[in-house]
Design an enzyme around this catalytic site. Sequence first.
Site, PDB file in Angstrom:
ATOM      1  N   LEU A  39       0.822  -1.214   0.000  1.00 42.99           N
ATOM      2  CA  LEU A  39       0.000   0.000   0.000  1.00 42.99           C
ATOM      3  C   LEU A  39       0.852   1.259   0.000  1.00 42.99           C
ATOM      4  O   LEU A  39       1.824   1.356   0.740  1.00 42.99           O
ATOM      5  CB  LEU A  39      -0.902  -0.013   1.250  1.00 42.99           C
ATOM      6  CG  LEU A  39      -1.772   1.222   1.530  1.00 42.99           C
ATOM      7  CD1 LEU A  39      -3.099   0.807   2.161  1.00 42.99           C
ATOM      8  CD2 LEU A  39      -1.071   2.236   2.435  1.00 42.99           C
ATOM      9  N   ASP A  42       0.379   8.778   1.605  1.00 44.07           N
ATOM     10  CA  ASP A  42       0.767  10.176   1.373  1.00 44.07           C
ATOM     11  C   ASP A  42       2.106  10.394   0.655  1.00 44.07           C
ATOM     12  O   ASP A  42       3.091   9.706   0.944  1.00 44.07           O
ATOM     13  CB  ASP A  42       0.915  10.909   2.702  1.00 44.07           C
ATOM     14  CG  ASP A  42      -0.219  10.661   3.656  1.00 44.07           C
ATOM     15  OD1 ASP A  42      -1.207  10.053   3.267  1.00 44.07           O
ATOM     16  OD2 ASP A  42      -0.094  11.084   4.824  1.00 44.07           O
ATOM     17  N   GLN A  58       4.544   7.280   1.823  1.00 42.70           N
ATOM     18  CA  GLN A  58       4.147   6.353   2.875  1.00 42.70           C
ATOM     19  C   GLN A  58       3.953   4.978   2.244  1.00 42.70           C
ATOM     20  O   GLN A  58       3.131   4.821   1.326  1.00 42.70           O
ATOM     21  CB  GLN A  58       2.830   6.833   3.510  1.00 42.70           C
ATOM     22  CG  GLN A  58       3.001   8.035   4.410  1.00 42.70           C
ATOM     23  CD  GLN A  58       3.679   7.668   5.713  1.00 42.70           C
ATOM     24  OE1 GLN A  58       3.084   7.065   6.579  1.00 42.70           O
ATOM     25  NE2 GLN A  58       4.954   8.028   5.853  1.00 42.70           N
ATOM     26  N   TYR A 101       5.872   8.038   9.955  1.00 41.44           N
ATOM     27  CA  TYR A 101       4.709   8.667   9.334  1.00 41.44           C
ATOM     28  C   TYR A 101       5.119   9.894   8.499  1.00 41.44           C
ATOM     29  O   TYR A 101       6.293  10.235   8.388  1.00 41.44           O
ATOM     30  CB  TYR A 101       3.694   9.032  10.420  1.00 41.44           C
ATOM     31  CG  TYR A 101       2.726   7.905  10.752  1.00 41.44           C
ATOM     32  CD1 TYR A 101       2.924   6.605  10.286  1.00 41.44           C
ATOM     33  CD2 TYR A 101       1.589   8.146  11.527  1.00 41.44           C
ATOM     34  CE1 TYR A 101       2.027   5.588  10.583  1.00 41.44           C
ATOM     35  CE2 TYR A 101       0.691   7.134  11.830  1.00 41.44           C
ATOM     36  CZ  TYR A 101       0.911   5.855  11.361  1.00 41.44           C
ATOM     37  OH  TYR A 101       0.006   4.869  11.658  1.00 41.44           O
ATOM     38  N   ARG A 160       0.981  15.265  14.062  1.00 40.38           N
ATOM     39  CA  ARG A 160       1.853  14.605  13.073  1.00 40.38           C
ATOM     40  C   ARG A 160       1.972  15.383  11.755  1.00 40.38           C
ATOM     41  O   ARG A 160       1.258  16.346  11.522  1.00 40.38           O
ATOM     42  CB  ARG A 160       1.332  13.196  12.773  1.00 40.38           C
ATOM     43  CG  ARG A 160      -0.117  13.119  12.341  1.00 40.38           C
ATOM     44  CD  ARG A 160      -0.515  11.661  12.059  1.00 40.38           C
ATOM     45  NE  ARG A 160      -1.948  11.526  11.855  1.00 40.38           N
ATOM     46  CZ  ARG A 160      -2.814  11.208  12.822  1.00 40.38           C
ATOM     47  NH1 ARG A 160      -2.402  10.978  14.045  1.00 40.38           N
ATOM     48  NH2 ARG A 160      -4.103  11.124  12.551  1.00 40.38           N
ATOM     49  N   ASP A 161       2.851  14.885  10.897  1.00 40.57           N
ATOM     50  CA  ASP A 161       3.024  15.358   9.517  1.00 40.57           C
ATOM     51  C   ASP A 161       3.723  16.719   9.433  1.00 40.57           C
ATOM     52  O   ASP A 161       3.184  17.679   8.851  1.00 40.57           O
ATOM     53  CB  ASP A 161       1.677  15.409   8.762  1.00 40.57           C
ATOM     54  CG  ASP A 161       0.843  14.147   8.964  1.00 40.57           C
ATOM     55  OD1 ASP A 161       1.454  13.087   9.205  1.00 40.57           O
ATOM     56  OD2 ASP A 161      -0.397  14.220   8.888  1.00 40.57           O
ATOM     57  N   GLU A 219      -4.878  16.863   9.168  1.00 41.90           N
ATOM     58  CA  GLU A 219      -3.663  16.137   8.801  1.00 41.90           C
ATOM     59  C   GLU A 219      -2.922  16.889   7.697  1.00 41.90           C
ATOM     60  O   GLU A 219      -3.510  17.680   6.954  1.00 41.90           O
ATOM     61  CB  GLU A 219      -4.016  14.715   8.326  1.00 41.90           C
ATOM     62  CG  GLU A 219      -4.599  13.861   9.438  1.00 41.90           C
ATOM     63  CD  GLU A 219      -4.764  12.379   9.074  1.00 41.90           C
ATOM     64  OE1 GLU A 219      -4.467  11.529   9.929  1.00 41.90           O
ATOM     65  OE2 GLU A 219      -5.191  12.077   7.955  1.00 41.90           O
TER      66      GLU A 219
END
Length: 483
Positions: A39, A42, A58, A101, A160-161, A219
Amino acid sequence: MSKDQELRRAAFEEVEKHQDLVEADPYRLHYHIMPPVGLLNDPNGWIQWNGTYHLFYQWMPFKTGHGAKFWGHYSSEDLVNWTHEDIALTPSEWFEKNGCYSGSAIEHNGELYAFYTGNVKDEKGNRESYQCLAVSEDGIHFDKKGPVVHLPEGYTAHFRDPKVWKQDGSYFMVVGAQTEDLKGAVALLQSEDLHEWTHVGVLAGGGEGPLGDFGYMFECPDLFNLGGEDVLVFSPQGLDSEGMKYQNVYQAGYVVGAFDSQNGRYEHRAFYELDHGFDFYAPQTTEDEHGRRILFGWMSVPDQDEQNHPTVNHHWLHNMTLPREMKLVDGRVYQTPVSELEELREDSVVERRLELDHETHEVEGVNGKAVELKLEDINIYEGWFALEIGGSARLVYSSEQRIFTMERESYVDGVVEKRQTEVASLNDLHIFIDTSSVEVFVNGGAHVFTARFYPAPNNESIQFTASDKTTLTLKKWDLRKVF
Ligand code: FRU
């Protein structure tokens, strides 16, 4: 063997093991970035560095579900041909054990600095979040420096991110966040050296301002200057659908305003979605060496029936959008496919002036699996005009309702579903079809619709219908397979 080496070897074996099955999939795309197996979600660390474009992503190599993500890596000299590089980051250390992440990259003193979120979950399922730094001399191999930001007060561990940039002699970081009272927010941090960071405060959302009541989590934030204004892109979760708006499980869009780097404040206007289709989320932008602001998005949405995509049977899932150049026109973001994509065109072009009436038309030479279409000087005298792709996706413009619609057969149950937006008049369409994806740029990129769809693999038809009289100029190119 170190944990990192073990994970790298296991991912490599997974690619080898499933390669034939993956490649045998008729829905494998011809010119969109995909994972070699497993899979993809992002876009991460998106940057042009020393001339070369680097797009990290990701990646879950071991299954077509989410979990402890790696940073996979593609590089390109021209935004058309991509090389799959060595894995950039594996979730090998305690501070990232449940996933490296999403995050971003920036050049510093001749090195590439990658900032990402170390996701950690304990046995009870409690979450911890660390914003981490990894440094690379060659853009391929990264040296992990560990956490540089610990969770500031006022937020839950949904933090996050990190997206980092330099402005007015200082470094800034925006982080996607949830405040303690469960409001979506963008947090702002500041640093003089990229190692020590100070939390400035909530930049947007958090239950205040134009994003006061706007979901429970933001996000993948990204703040940048475009055409003299400051655009904040982010992906909010928890919005209720509202008429034609917010139809997907989660959204991705932007606000426009002014960022004051001296006091860390951002005044902005209302939120708009970046894409009106079914499959678009977590976009990230960069400014390239030509000064263009280029966006990649993930062509899916989390939790949106992901396991029902037929590609799961071939052990892979999801892809990126095409790279899109962004412009700000009258306070709204326009997106157009980067001009380099013309390199994908095969020699033969079909060019025709069409006059449609109430019958369905096919045009000689206008069909295929991997096709670019341009419809220009569209003139709908009355009623509606429609274009059907592979018998399973349909674009319709109603000149009476002034609504543009994208329809597809659902990949879950085959039922036709639709996404819509208002378009005052339809002038032109720029369409990229790639076996099981379609991207539609309406009126010079003022509106975009992106979707996966799954036509019968032998159905390469493209059909035009008008309820009354419609005229247009049609151009069509076959596009090369680069993956
Ligand atoms: C967005 C996201 C990010 C997170 C990553 C994990 O799709 O949920 O917030 O960093 O995916 O893969």
